[in-house]
Design a protein around this motif. Structure first.
Motif, mmCIF file in Angstrom:
data_model
loop_
_atom_site.group_PDB
_atom_site.id
_atom_site.type_symbol
_atom_site.label_atom_id
_atom_site.label_comp_id
_atom_site.label_asym_id
_atom_site.label_seq_id
_atom_site.Cartn_x
_atom_site.Cartn_y
_atom_site.Cartn_z
ATOM 1 N N ARG A 1 0.815 -1.336 -0.186
ATOM 2 C CA ARG A 1 0.087 0.000 0.153
ATOM 3 C C ARG A 1 1.243 1.081 0.131
ATOM 4 N N VAL A 2 0.355 2.372 -0.508
ATOM 5 C CA VAL A 2 1.193 3.658 -0.239
ATOM 6 C C VAL A 2 1.084 4.063 1.285
ATOM 7 N N VAL A 3 2.222 4.556 1.693
ATOM 8 C CA VAL A 3 2.255 4.658 3.079
ATOM 9 C C VAL A 3 2.917 6.052 3.444
ATOM 10 N N HIS A 4 3.280 6.641 2.352
ATOM 11 C CA HIS A 4 3.884 7.958 2.449
ATOM 12 C C HIS A 4 3.774 8.675 0.960
ATOM 13 N N PHE A 5 4.010 9.954 1.258
ATOM 14 C CA PHE A 5 4.250 10.674 0.231
ATOM 15 C C PHE A 5 5.061 11.917 0.134
ATOM 16 N N GLU A 6 5.651 12.378 -1.087
ATOM 17 C CA GLU A 6 6.716 13.261 -0.996
ATOM 18 C C GLU A 6 6.162 14.382 -2.077
ATOM 19 N N ILE A 7 6.208 15.649 -1.912
ATOM 20 C CA ILE A 7 5.727 16.535 -2.542
ATOM 21 C C ILE A 7 7.225 17.652 -2.860
ATOM 22 N N PRO A 8 7.414 17.441 -4.065
ATOM 23 C CA PRO A 8 8.558 18.175 -4.471
ATOM 24 C C PRO A 8 8.239 19.748 -4.553
ATOM 25 N N ALA A 9 8.997 20.573 -4.350
ATOM 26 C CA ALA A 9 8.475 21.978 -4.234
ATOM 27 C C ALA A 9 9.905 22.945 -4.673
ATOM 28 N N ASP A 10 9.723 23.881 -5.651
ATOM 29 C CA ASP A 10 10.574 24.912 -5.921
ATOM 30 C C ASP A 10 10.959 25.749 -4.592
ATOM 31 N N ASP A 11 9.549 26.122 -4.067
ATOM 32 C CA ASP A 11 9.891 26.841 -2.977
ATOM 33 C C ASP A 11 9.021 26.283 -1.654
ATOM 34 N N PRO A 12 9.742 25.542 -0.837
ATOM 35 C CA PRO A 12 9.145 24.744 0.032
ATOM 36 C C PRO A 12 8.329 25.483 1.274
ATOM 37 N N GLU A 13 8.550 26.541 1.399
ATOM 38 C CA GLU A 13 7.927 27.299 2.455
ATOM 39 C C GLU A 13 6.480 27.820 1.758
ATOM 40 N N ARG A 14 6.459 28.213 0.533
ATOM 41 C CA ARG A 14 5.227 28.596 -0.183
ATOM 42 C C ARG A 14 4.458 27.237 -0.174
ATOM 43 N N ALA A 15 4.714 26.048 -0.412
ATOM 44 C CA ALA A 15 4.035 24.881 -0.564
ATOM 45 C C ALA A 15 3.511 24.787 0.959
ATOM 46 N N ILE A 16 4.200 24.637 2.001
ATOM 47 C CA ILE A 16 3.878 24.552 3.417
ATOM 48 C C ILE A 16 2.511 25.384 3.329
ATOM 49 N N GLU A 17 2.892 26.615 3.209
ATOM 50 C CA GLU A 17 1.752 27.724 3.492
ATOM 51 C C GLU A 17 0.417 27.055 2.599
ATOM 52 N N PHE A 18 0.735 26.684 1.408
ATOM 53 C CA PHE A 18 -0.662 26.374 0.616
ATOM 54 C C PHE A 18 -1.486 25.381 1.323
ATOM 55 N N TYR A 19 -0.629 24.108 1.662
ATOM 56 C CA TYR A 19 -1.145 23.010 2.312
ATOM 57 C C TYR A 19 -1.860 23.323 3.725
ATOM 58 N N LYS A 20 -1.150 24.014 4.365
ATOM 59 C CA LYS A 20 -1.710 24.255 5.742
ATOM 60 C C LYS A 20 -2.947 25.185 5.412
ATOM 61 N N ASN A 21 -3.100 26.165 4.773
ATOM 62 C CA ASN A 21 -4.042 26.854 4.309
ATOM 63 C C ASN A 21 -5.249 26.340 3.595
ATOM 64 N N ALA A 22 -5.046 25.526 2.529
ATOM 65 C CA ALA A 22 -5.891 24.538 2.014
ATOM 66 C C ALA A 22 -6.535 23.549 2.558
ATOM 67 N N PHE A 23 -5.702 22.840 3.382
ATOM 68 C CA PHE A 23 -6.450 21.575 3.930
ATOM 69 C C PHE A 23 -6.113 21.303 5.568
ATOM 70 N N GLY A 24 -5.441 22.417 6.278
ATOM 71 C CA GLY A 24 -5.177 22.320 7.574
ATOM 72 C C GLY A 24 -4.281 21.173 8.102
ATOM 73 N N TRP A 25 -3.283 20.887 7.175
ATOM 74 C CA TRP A 25 -2.343 19.894 7.485
ATOM 75 C C TRP A 25 -1.548 20.515 8.697
ATOM 76 N N GLU A 26 -0.959 19.389 9.209
ATOM 77 C CA GLU A 26 0.436 20.296 10.303
ATOM 78 C C GLU A 26 1.736 19.565 9.631
#
Length: 120
Positions: free
Chosen positions: A3-28
């Motif tokens: 089964r898939v047990v982990h994912f990795e999201i590659p980002a040109d700007d990790p801080e921008r990606a972090i803000e996106f996922y926190k704001n859009a989905f409430g992820w920690e």
């Protein structure tokens, strides 16, 4: 079976990606204490179905596609666009499965959301 047990999201700007996922989905999201830049992503509680993953600095032209289950398609459609993402496909109903569409996040990764017919 595997089964898939982990994912990795590659980002040109990790801080921008972090803000996106926190704001859009409430992820920690927390910075990993290891020897390279890597942010651990918690998408829910351990007793809930689903997987956790990470955001990392994009090294090549990496792309990722995963499906994110949501309770309200319309609510997250709006949150994605408000957070800087872009819907790529029209809403589609899959009988017995739910409502789905693909989107592009702030880093150019293509993912999908789905409102399952039955949330477990």
């Amino acid at each position: 079976m595997p089964r898939v047990v982990h994912f990795e999201i590659p980002a040109d700007d990790p801080e921008r990606a972090i803000e996106f996922y926190k704001n859009a989905f409430g992820w920690e999201i927390e910075k990993w204490e290891g020897p390279f830049d890597y942010w651990l992503v918690k998408t829910g509680e351990e007793d809930e179905p689903g997987i956790d993953g990470a955001i990392m600095k994009k090294e090549m032209d990496e792309k990722l596609t995963n499906v994110i289950a949501v309770e309200s398609f319309q609510e997250f459609f709006e949150k994605i666009e408000k957070s800087g993402g872009k819907m790529l496909t029209d809403k589609m109903y899959i009988p017995g499965i739910g409502i789905t569409a693909s989107f592009e996040d702030t880093e150019g990764n293509v993912l999908s959301i789905i409102e399952p017919e039955i949330m477990e």
